[in-house]
Motif scaffolding. Structure first.
Motif, PDB file in Angstrom:
ATOM      1  N   VAL A   1     -63.118  87.598 -56.764  1.00 55.10           N
ATOM      2  CA  VAL A   1     -62.029  87.866 -57.714  1.00 55.10           C
ATOM      3  C   VAL A   1     -61.467  86.557 -58.238  1.00 55.10           C
ATOM      4  O   VAL A   1     -61.201  86.398 -59.441  1.00 55.10           O
ATOM      5  CB  VAL A   1     -60.926  88.708 -57.039  1.00 55.10           C
ATOM      6  N   THR A   2     -61.312  85.579 -57.353  1.00 56.81           N
ATOM      7  CA  THR A   2     -60.757  84.284 -57.757  1.00 56.81           C
ATOM      8  C   THR A   2     -61.691  83.541 -58.699  1.00 56.81           C
ATOM      9  O   THR A   2     -61.239  82.788 -59.570  1.00 56.81           O
ATOM     10  CB  THR A   2     -60.488  83.425 -56.507  1.00 56.81           C
ATOM     11  N   LEU A   3     -62.999  83.752 -58.568  1.00 58.54           N
ATOM     12  CA  LEU A   3     -63.961  83.081 -59.446  1.00 58.54           C
ATOM     13  C   LEU A   3     -63.800  83.485 -60.905  1.00 58.54           C
ATOM     14  O   LEU A   3     -64.298  82.784 -61.795  1.00 58.54           O
ATOM     15  CB  LEU A   3     -65.394  83.380 -59.001  1.00 58.54           C
TER      16      LEU A   3
ATOM     17  N   GLU B   1     -62.119  77.435 -63.247  1.00 55.98           N
ATOM     18  CA  GLU B   1     -62.568  76.772 -62.026  1.00 55.98           C
ATOM     19  C   GLU B   1     -61.522  75.864 -61.403  1.00 55.98           C
ATOM     20  O   GLU B   1     -61.394  75.842 -60.166  1.00 55.98           O
ATOM     21  CB  GLU B   1     -63.859  75.993 -62.297  1.00 55.98           C
ATOM     22  N   PRO B   2     -60.741  75.076 -62.186  1.00 56.04           N
ATOM     23  CA  PRO B   2     -59.697  74.260 -61.546  1.00 56.04           C
ATOM     24  C   PRO B   2     -58.686  75.100 -60.768  1.00 56.04           C
ATOM     25  O   PRO B   2     -58.219  74.692 -59.700  1.00 56.04           O
ATOM     26  CB  PRO B   2     -59.032  73.541 -62.732  1.00 56.04           C
ATOM     27  N   VAL B   3     -58.348  76.274 -61.291  1.00 56.25           N
ATOM     28  CA  VAL B   3     -57.427  77.163 -60.579  1.00 56.25           C
ATOM     29  C   VAL B   3     -58.075  77.659 -59.291  1.00 56.25           C
ATOM     30  O   VAL B   3     -57.438  77.730 -58.232  1.00 56.25           O
ATOM     31  CB  VAL B   3     -57.018  78.348 -61.479  1.00 56.25           C
ATOM     32  N   THR B   4     -59.353  78.018 -59.369  1.00 58.42           N
ATOM     33  CA  THR B   4     -60.078  78.483 -58.186  1.00 58.42           C
ATOM     34  C   THR B   4     -60.061  77.431 -57.083  1.00 58.42           C
ATOM     35  O   THR B   4     -59.788  77.729 -55.916  1.00 58.42           O
ATOM     36  CB  THR B   4     -61.523  78.834 -58.559  1.00 58.42           C
ATOM     37  N   ILE B   5     -60.337  76.192 -57.452  1.00 61.73           N
ATOM     38  CA  ILE B   5     -60.366  75.104 -56.461  1.00 61.73           C
ATOM     39  C   ILE B   5     -58.987  74.878 -55.874  1.00 61.73           C
ATOM     40  O   ILE B   5     -58.829  74.638 -54.669  1.00 61.73           O
ATOM     41  CB  ILE B   5     -60.924  73.825 -57.107  1.00 61.73           C
ATOM     42  N   SER B   6     -57.957  74.959 -56.726  1.00 60.43           N
ATOM     43  CA  SER B   6     -56.590  74.735 -56.251  1.00 60.43           C
ATOM     44  C   SER B   6     -56.151  75.803 -55.260  1.00 60.43           C
ATOM     45  O   SER B   6     -55.252  75.579 -54.455  1.00 60.43           O
ATOM     46  CB  SER B   6     -55.626  74.690 -57.435  1.00 60.43           C
ATOM     47  N   LEU B   7     -56.781  76.977 -55.300  1.00 63.20           N
ATOM     48  CA  LEU B   7     -56.470  78.060 -54.371  1.00 63.20           C
ATOM     49  C   LEU B   7     -57.263  77.965 -53.073  1.00 63.20           C
ATOM     50  O   LEU B   7     -57.194  78.852 -52.226  1.00 63.20           O
ATOM     51  CB  LEU B   7     -56.736  79.415 -55.034  1.00 63.20           C
ATOM     52  N   GLY B   8     -58.037  76.899 -52.931  1.00 66.15           N
ATOM     53  CA  GLY B   8     -58.779  76.678 -51.691  1.00 66.15           C
ATOM     54  C   GLY B   8     -60.147  77.327 -51.650  1.00 66.15           C
ATOM     55  O   GLY B   8     -60.749  77.420 -50.578  1.00 66.15           O
ATOM     56  N   ILE B   9     -60.647  77.775 -52.800  1.00 65.00           N
ATOM     57  CA  ILE B   9     -61.959  78.400 -52.861  1.00 65.00           C
ATOM     58  C   ILE B   9     -62.978  77.366 -53.313  1.00 65.00           C
ATOM     59  O   ILE B   9     -62.746  76.612 -54.259  1.00 65.00           O
ATOM     60  CB  ILE B   9     -61.957  79.601 -53.839  1.00 65.00           C
ATOM     61  N   HIS B  10     -64.129  77.315 -52.644  1.00 60.68           N
ATOM     62  CA  HIS B  10     -65.220  76.415 -53.032  1.00 60.68           C
ATOM     63  C   HIS B  10     -66.220  77.216 -53.879  1.00 60.68           C
ATOM     64  O   HIS B  10     -67.040  77.971 -53.320  1.00 60.68           O
ATOM     65  CB  HIS B  10     -65.905  75.835 -51.799  1.00 60.68           C
TER      66      HIS B  10
END
Length: 329
Positions: A212-214, A218-227
């Motif tokens: 869902v986060t993807l 992408e910068p938001v995804t990374i900031s949420l701790g998702i790789h």
């Protein structure tokens, strides 16, 4: 927390799958009345009904339901990873490559590996090639789809070359893998698919939040701790596993991996990744398509892969003409 709409949708789809399964067991060249079917399922039916249900219809119902669920789950994962409605195992060539490798193990090319293992190998090679040829874009963008289309075309051509260069009996034995069929599937391949689905489905659910986060930048995804890279790799591995095992059971099944996630997404709340709904919808589509193939020209049987392709092609055209391929639009 449990999302109420998703729960209701999944329960309704599960109930519909049960009804479709009962219809698949009851209808065919020999129609079994509901009372007779209930008695047979309880172990008190006649010898004829018991043979038809237990030996003929139940194995193909199980194979169809598992195949549809696996393909739909793989399609939902692939579409989400690529953020593109067209990025399904069939469109990007995984089905054709898995088919080519499975056929190679059947037509006497000197390869003695079982079709399920060969189908998995073909699916993995096709995905790796598509990923490599798409360059830095990975699973994102049209380069991935175009590379997959080319790989699928080459794999299909290789399959036809193998079939045209072997004895007629060997070609006939491999024919079901080229059109998609649930007739006389081997117990081993169905058991392997069941085990793969039992492993892949919980793993896919574990990835749900990250998937869902993807859908966010992408910068938001990374900031949420998702790789993102790790999530895409895990999703691709699951897609390969499910697609390869499904093809080893039924051959290439047209458009189920495209239609089922799209239908599930329509029924679900926007912004979610409806993995369970997609799997249930895929199973329903396969069971109904197999039933239609058995009934339309009875006693002749239309392979289920042809039925799904005929039913799904207009829907594919509608997606191309009416909707943006971007999964978020």
């Amino acid at each position: 927390m449990i999302e109420k709409r998703a729960l209701m949708v999944n329960l309704l789809l599960a109930a519909l799958l049960v009804l479709c399964s009962l219809a698949s067991l009851a209808f065919g060249t020999l129609t079994i009345p509901l009372s007779g079917l209930v008695q047979t399922l309880l172990g008190n039916g006649s010898a004829m009904h018991d043979f038809v249900v237990t030996e003929l219809r139940w194995p193909r119902l199980l194979a169809g339901g598992l195949t549809g669920a696996a393909l739909a789950l793989a399609g939902c994962l692939m579409q989400t990873l690529a953020r593109n409605r067209l990025a399904t195992p069939g469109i990007i060539g995984i089905d054709n490559a898995a088919t080519a490798f499975a056929v190679a193990s059947v037509v006497g090319t000197g390869i003695s590996i079982a079709p399920p293992a060969m189908a998995l190998t073909g699916a993995a090679i096709a995905t790796a090639l598509a990923f490599g040829l798409s360059g830095a874009t990975g699973t994102r963008g049209y380069r991935f789809i175009i590379a997959g289309l080319a790989i699928g075309a080459i794999s299909g051509a290789i399959t036809q070359v193998m079939l045209s260069s072997v004895a007629l009996d060997d070609a006939n034995a491999a024919y079901p893998w080229t059109v998609g069929s649930l007739n006389a599937r081997t117990t081993g391949s169905v058991q392997a698919l069941a085990a793969g689905l039992a492993l892949g489905y919980p793993l896919a659910l574990a990835l749900n939040r990250a998937l869902v986060t993807l859908q966010l930048p992408e910068p938001v995804t990374i900031s949420l701790g998702i790789h993102p890279g790790r999530v895409r790799l895990a999703g691709l591995v699951l897609s390969i596993l499910l697609t390869g095992l499904a093809v080893a059971v039924a051959g290439p099944i047209g458009l189920v991996a495209l239609l089922a996630p799209e239908m599930a997404r329509t029924l679900s709340r926007p912004g979610t990744v409806p993995l369970t709904a997609a799997a249930l919808t895929g199973a329903i589509l396969m069971v109904l398509s197999d039933l239609a193939g058995r009934l339309m020209l009875a006693p002749l049987e239309i392979p289920v892969g042809i039925v799904t392709a005929l039913a799904g092609s207009p829907y594919l055209l509608w997606i191309l003409l009416r909707k943006s391929p971007d999964i978020n639009q």
